[in-house]
Structure formats: C-alpha cells, structure tokens
Design a protein around this motif. Structure first.
Motif, PDB file in Angstrom:
ATOM      1  N   ALA A   1      -6.667   1.940  -3.499  1.00  0.00           N
ATOM      2  CA  ALA A   1      -6.785   1.323  -2.484  1.00  0.00           C
ATOM      3  C   ALA A   1      -8.044   1.835  -1.575  1.00  0.00           C
ATOM      4  O   ALA A   1      -8.191   1.138  -0.377  1.00  0.00           O
ATOM      5  CB  ALA A   1      -5.636   1.515  -1.276  1.00  0.00           C
TER       6      ALA A   1
ATOM      7  N   LEU B   1      -2.537   0.679  -4.109  1.00  0.00           N
ATOM      8  CA  LEU B   1      -2.276  -0.670  -4.143  1.00  0.00           C
ATOM      9  C   LEU B   1      -1.310  -1.014  -5.375  1.00  0.00           C
ATOM     10  O   LEU B   1      -1.747  -0.700  -6.274  1.00  0.00           O
ATOM     11  CB  LEU B   1      -3.570  -1.469  -4.220  1.00  0.00           C
TER      12      LEU B   1
ATOM     13  N   THR C   1       0.949  -1.293   0.040  1.00  0.00           N
ATOM     14  CA  THR C   1      -0.128  -0.076   0.213  1.00  0.00           C
ATOM     15  C   THR C   1       0.971   1.340  -0.269  1.00  0.00           C
ATOM     16  O   THR C   1       1.948   1.397   0.535  1.00  0.00           O
ATOM     17  CB  THR C   1      -0.824   0.067   1.398  1.00  0.00           C
TER      18      THR C   1
END
Length: 881
Positions: free
Chosen positions: A715, A749, A692
């Motif tokens: 994300a 991500l 992340t």
C-alpha cells in the motif's frame, strides 16, 4: 477547506461585446482613494441599487474590499486607463459553501457586459476557494442586474424576500456556462478585429521616404494594392512618402484612424504606441522586433506594450510580425514582395518567413486568400481570435494555420470544433520532437507526450494536421476548390500503368480504396478505349491516349455510382502533350458537371502544371502520391462531419466538493490507498473492494473478511507494485498471506481476486500546456510495451469516450478477441467518462493510473489505482479568451 490563498492571477483581461478590452485586478491598499472616488462618482440611482439605500460613501465601505484574501473575501476592479470603473466583491457566509456577491459599474459604461465578465472571473476564484454558490440580493426594479444573473449561464434560482429578489447561482461549471462564455467571447472578438480586416483609415508609423526601409516599403505596398480606404504615412520629420503628405504623429492627422501599423526600432515602439492610442486608435499592428523573442528585456517590453494596449481597451497584432493583408479591403499592410492573391482561404502564420513562402507558392498554384495574418509573438491576437473572426467571415471558406505554440489550447479546441463544422481547418504544427518528454512515473505519463496531446486536440476539433509545406498547400487547395468526397472509394484514370500502381499504393496508405468499377461503366469504357486497355481500377488507357480519349473516358468514371472521387494522371508520351491533355480534362469536367465529386489531376511535365489546368474546376498536383495524400485528408474531414457531434453527458453519483477537498488537502504527493479510493468513489469510478492493513495479522484478518482467494499488495503510495515485487495473486489461505506479507513489507492492500475479463489501462495526465489528457489502451504489466493507447483531451463528450473504447486495439479486445465473450463496453465507456470528468473538474490531479481495469461481460472494475496530485501553477496569461 484550504487556508492558503487562492488568489487569481494578478490581472485578467476580458473582451467586451463592443470589441473593447478591459483589465480586471484585485484592489490593493494603494487603490483606497481611487475606489472611494469611484463610488462617490456613481449616480444616486446606482448607489441606491448597489447598497439598497443611500449610504454615506466613506472609507468604512471600501476598506473591506481592499487586499482580498480570496478565502473569505474576494474583490476585482475593472480599469479604464488608471481609473477604476467597476468593482465586484464576494463575502463568505457562515455556511462556508456560499458567499454573497455584489457589483457596481460606472454609469456611463453600464450595458456593455462588464458586470457579466466580472461575475465570470469572480466565480472562478470563489470556486477555487471551495465556494459552491453565490447569493445576491437585488432590488426588484434593478432589471439590468437581474438580467446579468439570468443570462450569465450559471444554474440560477430566484425567490422574493422582503421586497428584494434573492438570486442563488450554482458555481459548478456546466456546458451551458461554457457555451454562454464562448458566445460572449465570440461577439467581442469579432467586433474587436473588424478594424484590422476592414479599416477605413490606416496610419503607417515609421513610413520613411528612404528606399528600402521597412516602414516605407510597407506603406508603398498599401498604395500598390490600391487600398480602398485612406492611408497616412507618419514619420518624425513629416516628410512626404511617394508623393503622399506625411504627419509627425497620428494626432496631427486630424481624423480618426482605425488601424495603426508601427515599423520602428523596438525601443521606440512604446512611445509611438501610446501616442497612437491616446489619439483614438483601437487597433495596433506592431511589425517591429525586439520583444519577447530577444530575451528578458524584450519580455518586459512586450508586457509593458500589452498593458498599455489594455489601458486603452484596444487590440494588438504582433509584435515581431510580417503584418496583415485582407482581400476585402484590398489592404496589403505587409512588407512581403507579393500582393495577396484574392480568394477564399484565411491564413494565419506564426512564422513570417514561412508565411512569405506560402504566399509565393499560393500565387503559383492560383490558390487565393481572403486574408493573411502574421501573428508574430502573439502577445494579444492569436489563432484563436482569427478562428473566431473567420467563422463569420463570408469571404473565408477554408482556414489555414501554421502554429509553433498554443496560448490557450483548451479554448482552441472549443472554437476549432465549432468552426470546423462549417469550414475546414488545415494546420501545420511545428515541433514534432521529444522536447516535451518528461520523467514518467506512471504508465499513462510514459505513453503520453506533447505530440499525443496535439494529435488528440486536432482530432477532437476536426482540424486536419499536415506535416509538410507541400501537403499544407495540397490539402488547402483541394478543400478550397473541390467538393468533399462522400466516401473513400476512388477511381484512377491514367495513361501509364506504373503511374497508376504508384497512385493505388498511395491511396491505400491514405486509407482510400479502389473498388471495381460498375459493369455499366466497364461496358461504356470498352466502347471508347483500345481493346488492350486495362478496365479495372486503375483504368490504364495506354500511352496512345490523347486529349479526346481523356475527354471521353473521364465523364464515365465520374458517373459511376461506386466512385466518390477521381484522380486523373498523365505523363507525356510522343502522341500528346501536357497542354492538350489539360485542355481536354478541363472541358470534360465542365461538361460532365462533376462538381459533386472531387477531381484531382497530376500531369507530370517538365514545364510544370499547364495554365489551363490551374484555371479549371479541378485540383492539380505535382505527383500522384500528393494527390492521394490530400484526398485522404479530405476523406478524413468527411468522416469527421458524419460522426456524432457528442455532448457532455450528465453523470450521476459525483461529488465535486469532496474530490476538491481531498486534492487540496493532499498538497504535492502520491495519494495513499485510502485517499485514492475516496477520490475515485467521489466520481463513481468502480473500484474493487479492498481493505488496508498495517500489520501481517491485520492483512490475514482482512483476507478472512473478504474471503479467499485474495490479492495482497503493498500500500506504499505511488509505487509500481509489479516492478518492485509488491503484488501477489491468488493467495488461498492464511499461510500464503503471511508468507507474502513478510516478503513485501507493510503497509498492505488486500483485495478479492478478480478472474477473467479484458485488462485495460485507463488513465490521465496533466499536460503543462494542454491540460488533462485521458488515455485508454491495453492494460496489465505490458501496457507500455504494447502501447496503442489512444488519447483525448478533457472534457470528454460521449462521442469521444465511445471512440476511445470502441476503436483500435481496445475495441478489438472488448469486442471479443479470438473467440472471447464480448465485454461490457457501456460500463467501460461510463468509467472513461467519469475519469475524464474527474480530471476536468478537479485541478491538481497530475497523474492518474487505473491499471488494470478488468472489463467483463457484465461491468468493469479498477483493480489497481495510483494518483499523484500537485498544486497547479498559476497561469501567467492575463488574457481570458
């Protein structure tokens, strides 16, 4: 660990091994005196075993048991009437994963399984609070309590410490525990229903001498059926009914009454029920309406009725039902116009009107019943209970169900799967509508629905689902009187080519095949049929066929080793009539001894099915299509019986406590990417490596660490990444990552690019009625458009997972579609089993999407995952079985 209360439902009803019922509930401050009285009434021996000594029974002992918080302390009391007769408690230890547990049961009630039932309920509540183990210190001579722990079904270890047995019980649910609980339920339920099916004495409350009254007609129906026991009419005036002495109350009868049937206005039922229960009745059938079906006032009245029944440890059929009829005792305690035609089919109907219709048609078709039960509002006795009873009933060979709703579908699945191994279950479920639709926020939820859950439930349990009343009777009649086909190969014998073609088309639609006949069969047919006859399958004997023609040809087809079942068709020409053909078919089947192969007959005649055919060892149908459809259902059952039973496999590398902690702490929302990955890792679900990033620079650093090419995604929790433009594939350098990051916005991500393989959807959704529903289908961005996802209810057996992975479009894709290399089916099956175990073990997972799961030649991996959690609503059901 959550600090919120994890209290169970206000009450929990259990069935004991002797068939009586008992209500458990948490003790409150108002119970202080009653709880103190309970301990003071225990024998010295029971007190000594409970407290390992002779304590002074004082409020200091009972006060900590009152108003449990269900985090550090839990407590349940068992009630007999208003009296406390049992108590179970747990106290959390310094090790938060463990709690000490203790029990006490009134001396006169020990040995009836009360402590075991308390243990089941207390363990479920403790497990929900994050407790993983119960510890109990038991005196070595307390054999009854040691037996409770040994037989309960929990994984148990035991050691001796300072003269006492220290017993450790692991609270994690296991297949052994489920099996033991189900076994206890089965024994108790069967015992509790015996007074309904085989009563020696019956009282009809509200049996009026007035002609046309429901109670009076029901009482007269009991008399007309020549009930093998004694039936007493009860009415307010004590006026005799049909020459039989009546009583004003059940208590006036002066002898024990096994079954009381109440036919009074709804507002008068509670008083009459309490009087009957106080007189010792333990089986009540309430025909009266005016309960949950009429609104809030009726719901309250029904709850009061159930509570009253539980107070006396009894069972209740109805309310708002048609009654019960049982062939064994010749009881017809219904107000239907026709007596029960005796036979081998047990029939439960949630609708009284449809029940009457089935009874009428069953009598016309000579379809006999072992019992008919109208369950009405199912306030207590349900189809689940009846399945338990009919499983052991020697008079019942086939179970027939008409359902409008499920009270406990997960229990239904387990019981039906067990019963269906020995007795076919045919069910008609009303409500194939969109009423169960929801606003879908995941691919799995969009593909699922109430009907998908029902179909999955029936498929896994081996229940044959039918769509119409005609099919209900057709399939039941076939299964009740004919052997199952060994396979799907069908022979068709007809005197009309067009009729044979219609039947062949219907067979194909039902998944049946019409294979070529063996050479020996063809040669034998040539000797008995005209030269113009068609000897392919279907065999067309032409319109000149008469009774003797059928009688000669039929055995030849039955003897063909490639034929598993035979459908015989006839439409009357000038040369023969329906009765002649019916007689010939009946003789031919009897002489051929073809009992190992089903024979289905459709004689199309304006006068209906001939009488001789109804009495013959064949199954008769109005039309060829009906016969083919019913035979397809029978073949479906045959396939189900031949399939592996399946088991709940052991899965290594799972951490239920970690997963439970993540879900409990999340509350009600979509999980973040990190939480999603942690939850999936806790159950060993393979997930693509990912990092992340909160900024563009962090995204670039992550890409460099993972190695190009990479995939960059948003994300943001719960988003449809593709639909919002939140995903970019095959990024090969820093500048590509920066450009995409600026476009989609943080957080990010970053994943390595996964190439090749088959894209699948593996997901789960929590159905509000049926529980977790697991889906497997083609994946990727077109998952909803392609559809074809298959569903199964959790928990999944290895056989369930194999079927999801190896059948349908998924099986074709994984098997090497259009020359592609076959994918690793074993890895996909393991992933599906882990998802199924996760959603079954961890309450609160509302939606789970793994889309796509990329399956390659070696292994599989989820490259995108979304999980929504939501606190589970407390079930309003007190009934635990």
């Amino acid at each position: 660990m959550s600090s919120a209360s994890t209290a169970p439902a206000v009450s929990a009803d259990v069935v004991l091994r002797d068939g009586s019922t008992m209500r458990f509930r948490p003790p409150g401050r108002a119970d202080a005196a009653a709880l103190l009285g309970f301990f003071r009434n225990l024998s010295d021996e029971s007190l000594y075993r409970r407290f390992h000594g002779h304590p002074m029974v004082a409020p200091r002992i009972t006060a900590p048991m009152l108003e449990p918080d269900w985090v550090n302390r839990g407590a349940l009391v068992g009630l007999k009437g208003e009296r406390i007769v049992a108590v179970a408690t747990y106290v959390r230890l310094r090790d938060p994963r463990a709690a000490e547990v203790a029990f006490a049961v009134a001396d006169e009630l020990q040995g009836r399984g009360i402590a075991t039932r308390l243990l089941e309920q207390l363990a479920a509540a403790a497990s929900a609070a994050g407790i993983e183990e119960f510890l109990a210190e038991v005196m070595l001579d307390n054999n009854p309590m040691l037996r409770v722990f040994a037989d309960a079904g929990f994984e148990t270890t035991r050691e001796t410490v300072l003269g006492t047995a220290e017993v450790h019980l692991a609270l994690a649910p296991t297949e052994t525990l489920r099996a033991r609980v189900d076994e206890r339920d089965h024994v108790g339920v069967v015992s509790s229903l015996e007074p309904f099916f085989n009563p020696q004495t019956v009282a009809v409350i509200g049996a009026s001498p007035r002609a046309g009254s429901i109670g009076g007609e029901l009482f007269r129906n009991v008399l007309r059926a020549e009930f093998r026991g004694v039936c007493f009419p009860v009415n307010r005036s004590g006026s005799s009914v049909s020459g039989v002495r009546a009583y004003r109350t059940v208590g006036e009868i002066g002898e024990s009454v096994d079954l009381a049937i109440i036919c009074l206005p709804g507002t008068a039922v509670l008083e009459a029920a309490e009087e009957a229960l106080a007189a010792g009745v333990r089986a009540l059938c309430v025909v009266s309406a005016g309960f949950a079906e009429v609104g809030a006032e009726g719901v309250t009245r029904q709850e009061q009725l159930v509570a009253l029944v539980r107070t006396y440890g009894a069972r209740l059929l109805g309310p708002n039902c048609l009654g019960i009829a049982a062939a064994g005792s010749q009881l017809n305690a219904t107000f239907g116009p026709r007596a029960l035609p005796p036979g081998n089919v047990g029939f439960s109907s949630q609708s009284g009107a449809l029940g009457l219709a089935v009874l009428e048609r069953a009598a016309e078709r000579r379809l006999g019943l072992s019992a008919f039960v109208s369950v009405g509002n199912k306030a207590d006795i349900s189809s689940n209970d009846l399945l338990e009873y009919w499983e052991d009933d020697e008079r019942t060979d086939v179970v027939l169900l008409y359902l409008e709703s499920f009270g406990n579908p997960r229990k239904f699945a387990r019981v039906a799967r067990r019963v269906a191994r020995t007795k076919p279950i045919v069910a008609m479920k009303a409500g194939r509508t969109g009423a169960g639709a929801r606003a879908a926020t995941s691919h799995t939820a969009a593909l699922a629905g109430s009907e998908a859950a029902v179909d999955a439930l029936f498929h896994q349990a081996g229940v044959l689902r039918v769509d119409t009343l005609e099919e209900l009777l057709d399939v039941t009649g076939l299964l009740a009187g004919q052997a199952l086909p060994r396979g799907r190969n069908v022979g068709v014998l007809t005197n009309a080519g067009g009729l044979g073609i219609l039947c062949a088309d219907a067979c194909e639609a039902a998944g049946l095949t019409l294979p070529p006949l063996a050479d020996a069969t063809v040669e034998a047919l040539r000797e008995v049929l005209p030269a113009e006859a068609s000897l392919s399958n279907p065999v067309d004997m032409l319109g000149s066929a008469v009774g003797s023609t059928y009688e000669q040809a039929l055995p030849l087809l039955l003897e063909d080793p490639g034929i598993d079942a035979l459908i015989v068709l006839f439409v009357p020409p000038v040369v023969a009539d329906a009765d002649e053909i019916a007689d010939a078919v009946a003789r031919a089947v009897q002489l051929a001894g073809g009992a190992d192969k089903p024979v289905l007959v459709s004689i199309i005649s304006s006068s209906g099915t001939p009488e001789s055919l109804l009495a013959a060892p064949v199954a008769s149908f109005a039309y060829p299509e009906s016969a083919a459809r019913a035979l397809g259902r029978a073949a479906e059952r045959s396939d189900w019986l031949r399939a592996p039973q399946g088991r709940l496999p052991e899965l290594g590398g799972i951490d239920p406590s970690r997963a439970l902690s993540i879900v409990r702490e999340a509350g009600d929302r979509w999980l973040t990417a990190d939480e999603t990955r942690s939850l999936l890792n806790a159950y060993g679900v393979p997930v693509v490596p990912e990092l992340t990033a909160a900024t563009t620079d962090e995204a670039v650093a992550a890409a460099t660490q993972l190695g190009y090419p990479v995939v960059l995604k948003t994300a943001a929790a719960g988003t449809h990444k593709t639909e919002m433009g939140g995903v970019a594939l095959d990024l090969r350098d820093e500048w590509a990552v920066r450009a995409v990051a600026e476009r989609i916005g943080a957080p990010f991500l970053v994943q390595p690019l996964v190439r090749g393989g088959v894209e699948l959807l593996v997901g789960a959704v929590e159905d509000p009625v049926f529980g977790p529903l697991v889906a497997v289908g083609p994946g990727g961005t077109l998952a909803e458009l392609i559809g074809s996802a298959a569903f199964r209810l959790a928990p999944l057996t290895d056989a369930d997972a194999d079927e999801l992975v190896q059948s349908g479009k998924v099986g074709r894709l994984l098997g090497g579609f259009r020359g592609a290399a076959p994918a690793d089916m074993r890895a996909v099956t393991d992933l599906v089993l882990r998802v199924g175990r996760l959603v079954d073990d961890v309450p609160g997972i509302a939606e789970l999407d793994l889309n796509p799961v990329v399956a390659g030649v070696e292994g599989c991996v989820a490259v995108d995952a979304r999980i929504r959690v939501a606190p589970q609503r407390k079930s309003p059901r007190a009934k635990t079985w």
